[in-house]
Design a protein around this motif. Structure first.
Motif, PDB file in Angstrom:
ATOM      1  N   VAL A  21      99.151  53.841  49.724  1.00  8.13           N
ATOM      2  CA  VAL A  21      98.675  55.054  49.077  1.00  8.13           C
ATOM      3  C   VAL A  21      97.589  54.734  48.057  1.00  8.13           C
ATOM      4  CG1 VAL A  21     100.300  55.166  47.121  1.00  8.13           C
ATOM      5  CG2 VAL A  21      99.527  57.258  48.185  1.00  8.13           C
ATOM      6  N   MET A  22      97.682  53.582  47.407  1.00  4.96           N
ATOM      7  CA  MET A  22      96.624  53.170  46.479  1.00  4.96           C
ATOM      8  C   MET A  22      95.313  52.962  47.219  1.00  4.96           C
ATOM      9  SD  MET A  22      97.262  52.936  43.222  1.00  4.96           S
ATOM     10  CE  MET A  22      95.830  51.933  42.879  1.00  4.96           C
ATOM     11  N   ALA A  23      95.387  52.281  48.363  1.00  6.06           N
ATOM     12  CA  ALA A  23      94.180  52.050  49.160  1.00  6.06           C
ATOM     13  C   ALA A  23      93.569  53.367  49.619  1.00  6.06           C
ATOM     14  CB  ALA A  23      94.511  51.164  50.357  1.00  6.06           C
ATOM     15  N   GLY A  24      94.417  54.312  50.016  1.00 10.18           N
ATOM     16  CA  GLY A  24      93.916  55.594  50.486  1.00 10.18           C
ATOM     17  C   GLY A  24      93.234  56.395  49.389  1.00 10.18           C
ATOM     18  N   VAL A  25      93.824  56.410  48.214  1.00  9.21           N
ATOM     19  CA  VAL A  25      93.248  57.178  47.106  1.00  9.21           C
ATOM     20  C   VAL A  25      91.899  56.593  46.683  1.00  9.21           C
ATOM     21  CG1 VAL A  25      93.532  57.749  44.665  1.00  9.21           C
ATOM     22  CG2 VAL A  25      95.420  58.077  46.244  1.00  9.21           C
ATOM     23  N   ILE A  26      91.832  55.279  46.527  1.00  6.51           N
ATOM     24  CA  ILE A  26      90.584  54.655  46.086  1.00  6.51           C
ATOM     25  C   ILE A  26      89.496  54.818  47.145  1.00  6.51           C
ATOM     26  CG2 ILE A  26      89.501  52.505  45.363  1.00  6.51           C
ATOM     27  CD1 ILE A  26      91.479  53.840  43.389  1.00  6.51           C
ATOM     28  N   LYS A  57      86.247  62.123  40.162  1.00  5.40           N
ATOM     29  CA  LYS A  57      86.142  61.594  38.805  1.00  5.40           C
ATOM     30  C   LYS A  57      87.123  60.465  38.545  1.00  5.40           C
ATOM     31  CE  LYS A  57      84.716  66.157  37.079  1.00  5.40           C
ATOM     32  NZ  LYS A  57      85.030  67.244  36.124  1.00  5.40           N
ATOM     33  N   GLY A  58      87.636  59.826  39.599  1.00  3.50           N
ATOM     34  CA  GLY A  58      88.607  58.770  39.423  1.00  3.50           C
ATOM     35  C   GLY A  58      87.984  57.395  39.312  1.00  3.50           C
ATOM     36  N   PHE A  59      88.857  56.381  39.311  1.00  6.32           N
ATOM     37  CA  PHE A  59      88.389  55.006  39.203  1.00  6.32           C
ATOM     38  C   PHE A  59      87.571  54.592  40.425  1.00  6.32           C
ATOM     39  CE2 PHE A  59      90.225  51.777  36.071  1.00  6.32           C
ATOM     40  CZ  PHE A  59      90.019  52.636  35.005  1.00  6.32           C
ATOM     41  N   GLY A  60      87.876  55.156  41.573  1.00  3.58           N
ATOM     42  CA  GLY A  60      87.095  54.842  42.765  1.00  3.58           C
ATOM     43  C   GLY A  60      85.640  55.242  42.609  1.00  3.58           C
ATOM     44  N   ALA A  61      85.405  56.384  41.973  1.00  5.97           N
ATOM     45  CA  ALA A  61      84.030  56.823  41.717  1.00  5.97           C
ATOM     46  C   ALA A  61      83.339  55.884  40.727  1.00  5.97           C
ATOM     47  CB  ALA A  61      84.027  58.254  41.185  1.00  5.97           C
ATOM     48  N   LEU A  62      84.080  55.401  39.717  1.00  4.77           N
ATOM     49  CA  LEU A  62      83.498  54.453  38.766  1.00  4.77           C
ATOM     50  C   LEU A  62      83.141  53.138  39.456  1.00  4.77           C
ATOM     51  CD1 LEU A  62      85.771  54.901  35.599  1.00  4.77           C
ATOM     52  CD2 LEU A  62      83.541  55.938  36.082  1.00  4.77           C
ATOM     53  N   ILE A  63      83.976  52.703  40.391  1.00  3.71           N
ATOM     54  CA  ILE A  63      83.670  51.485  41.142  1.00  3.71           C
ATOM     55  C   ILE A  63      82.409  51.678  41.972  1.00  3.71           C
ATOM     56  CG2 ILE A  63      84.479  50.006  43.034  1.00  3.71           C
ATOM     57  CD1 ILE A  63      87.308  50.370  41.980  1.00  3.71           C
ATOM     58  N   ARG A  64      82.269  52.841  42.606  1.00  2.40           N
ATOM     59  CA  ARG A  64      81.077  53.101  43.407  1.00  2.40           C
ATOM     60  C   ARG A  64      79.818  53.084  42.545  1.00  2.40           C
ATOM     61  NH1 ARG A  64      81.995  57.961  44.560  1.00  2.40           N
ATOM     62  NH2 ARG A  64      80.467  58.842  43.134  1.00  2.40           N
ATOM     63  N   GLU A  65      79.889  53.715  41.377  1.00  2.06           N
ATOM     64  CA  GLU A  65      78.732  53.747  40.485  1.00  2.06           C
ATOM     65  C   GLU A  65      78.368  52.345  39.986  1.00  2.06           C
ATOM     66  OE1 GLU A  65      79.881  56.400  37.422  1.00  2.06           O
ATOM     67  OE2 GLU A  65      79.948  58.174  38.735  1.00  2.06           O
ATOM     68  N   SER A  66      79.394  51.554  39.630  1.00  2.00           N
ATOM     69  CA  SER A  66      79.130  50.194  39.143  1.00  2.00           C
ATOM     70  C   SER A  66      78.564  49.313  40.246  1.00  2.00           C
ATOM     71  CB  SER A  66      80.414  49.582  38.582  1.00  2.00           C
ATOM     72  OG  SER A  66      80.923  50.348  37.506  1.00  2.00           O
ATOM     73  N   ALA A  67      79.083  49.481  41.463  1.00  2.00           N
ATOM     74  CA  ALA A  67      78.581  48.689  42.587  1.00  2.00           C
ATOM     75  C   ALA A  67      77.139  49.053  42.917  1.00  2.00           C
ATOM     76  CB  ALA A  67      79.472  48.901  43.811  1.00  2.00           C
ATOM     77  N   SER A  68      76.775  50.318  42.788  1.00  2.00           N
ATOM     78  CA  SER A  68      75.398  50.736  43.075  1.00  2.00           C
ATOM     79  C   SER A  68      74.413  50.123  42.084  1.00  2.00           C
ATOM     80  CB  SER A  68      75.289  52.263  43.045  1.00  2.00           C
ATOM     81  OG  SER A  68      75.528  52.758  41.733  1.00  2.00           O
ATOM     82  N   MET A  69      74.888  49.766  40.883  1.00  2.00           N
ATOM     83  CA  MET A  69      74.040  49.131  39.868  1.00  2.00           C
ATOM     84  C   MET A  69      74.207  47.620  39.852  1.00  2.00           C
ATOM     85  SD  MET A  69      74.348  51.801  36.659  1.00  2.00           S
ATOM     86  CE  MET A  69      76.138  51.726  36.584  1.00  2.00           C
TER      87      MET A  69
END
Length: 282
Positions: A212-217, A226-238
């Motif tokens: 379930v953690m893998a699915g949510v992220i 607005k979750g941590f997965g979105a923050l990871i995507r933004e950080s990876a893009s930079m």
């Protein structure tokens, strides 16, 4: 002439314990972590074999861990993102547990479920579930619902299989005894099959807590939010890999908390069974 005393023919087998298995668990874990950190530091900071864009050094990652932790403790925007992810994980796990248990009982207790429903469930489980992310987003939008749906879709099948397997855990003699005592099908299910199947069911729940953690992220990474997965995507893009690593480590703590919460409930409800605790976990 005195005969030698007869000590019998029984042989006592003494299990040989390897030296590495005699190391205390805490010491083995610390030693392994130290070796990994040493190799990591040598490959990045000391020798420069690996580019920091690909793999940050332990010090860079630690600095980001402190920064993220400070933001969380101060009630910054990352705390709101963590709460969004936590809430999504909770609802997805609860929903997958309810659906998985219900379908598991249907499959394990009825011929219809075993012969007609199970083949479809297996066919669905063989599909690449991540490919369904765009569909869930198209159907349910970019809000929390699409992430819950994707995570539930990923985590449900292990619970179905473990529940169905658990219903067969009771021995034939126990089933015959219940039948001889005139127990109804419902009484046999509730008083015999489900108690015997609890270790199996909790095994499926622990597997689902990881899925379930893998699915949510994945849903947050692909579908915004607005979750941590979105923050990871933004950080990876930079190309901010230290931030990505730190966010992943904090997410692993959330996953561990869910896993050990399930294991804690298992120890309270299935205290009479110690066989489903490999390596002392659960």
């Amino acid at each position: 002439m005195t005969d030698a005393p007869d000590h019998g023919t029984d042989t006592v087998w003494v299990e040989h314990v390897a030296l590495i298995d005699r190391i205390p668990r805490w010491l083995a874990m610390l030693g392994l972590a130290a070796v990994v950190l040493l190799i990591w530091d040598l490959a990045t900071a000391r020798t420069g074999w690996v580019s920091p864009i690909i793999l940050p050094s332990p010090k860079e990652t630690l600095d980001e861990l402190v920064m993220v932790g400070t933001n969380l403790l101060s009630g910054g925007y990352m705390l709101g993102a963590l709460w969004t992810t936590t809430r999504t994980v909770f609802w997805a796990f609860l929903l997958s547990a309810l659906i998985g248990f219900s379908l598991g009982v249907l499959v394990g207790e009825t011929k219809f479920g075993e012969r007609a429903v199970m083949p479809y469930l297996v066919a669905i489980d063989t599909m690449p579930k991540i490919a369904f992310a765009p569909l869930f987003i198209a159907w349910l939008g970019f809000d929390i619902a699409s992430k819950v749906a994707l995570a539930t879709f990923i985590a449900t099948f292990p619970i179905i299989v473990s529940t169905a397997a658990g219903l067969y855990a009771a021995s034939e003699n126990e089933r015959m005894l219940f039948k001889a005592m005139g127990a109804s099908r419902w009484q046999t299910l509730v008083r015999l099959k489900l108690p015997n199947g609890l270790p199996y069911i909790f095994t499926g729940l622990k597997i689902a807590s990881v899925g379930v953690m893998a699915g949510v992220i994945t849903g947050e990474f692909l579908g915004g939010g607005k979750g941590f997965g979105a923050l990871i995507r933004e950080s990876a893009s930079m190309l901010d890999t230290p931030r990505v690593f730190s966010l992943i480590l904090y997410l692993s703590l959330l996953g561990l908390a869910l896993f050990f919460a399930v294991a804690w409930v298992q120890r309270r409800l299935v205290f009479w069974n110690k066989g489903d605790r490999p390596g002392g976990v659960g």
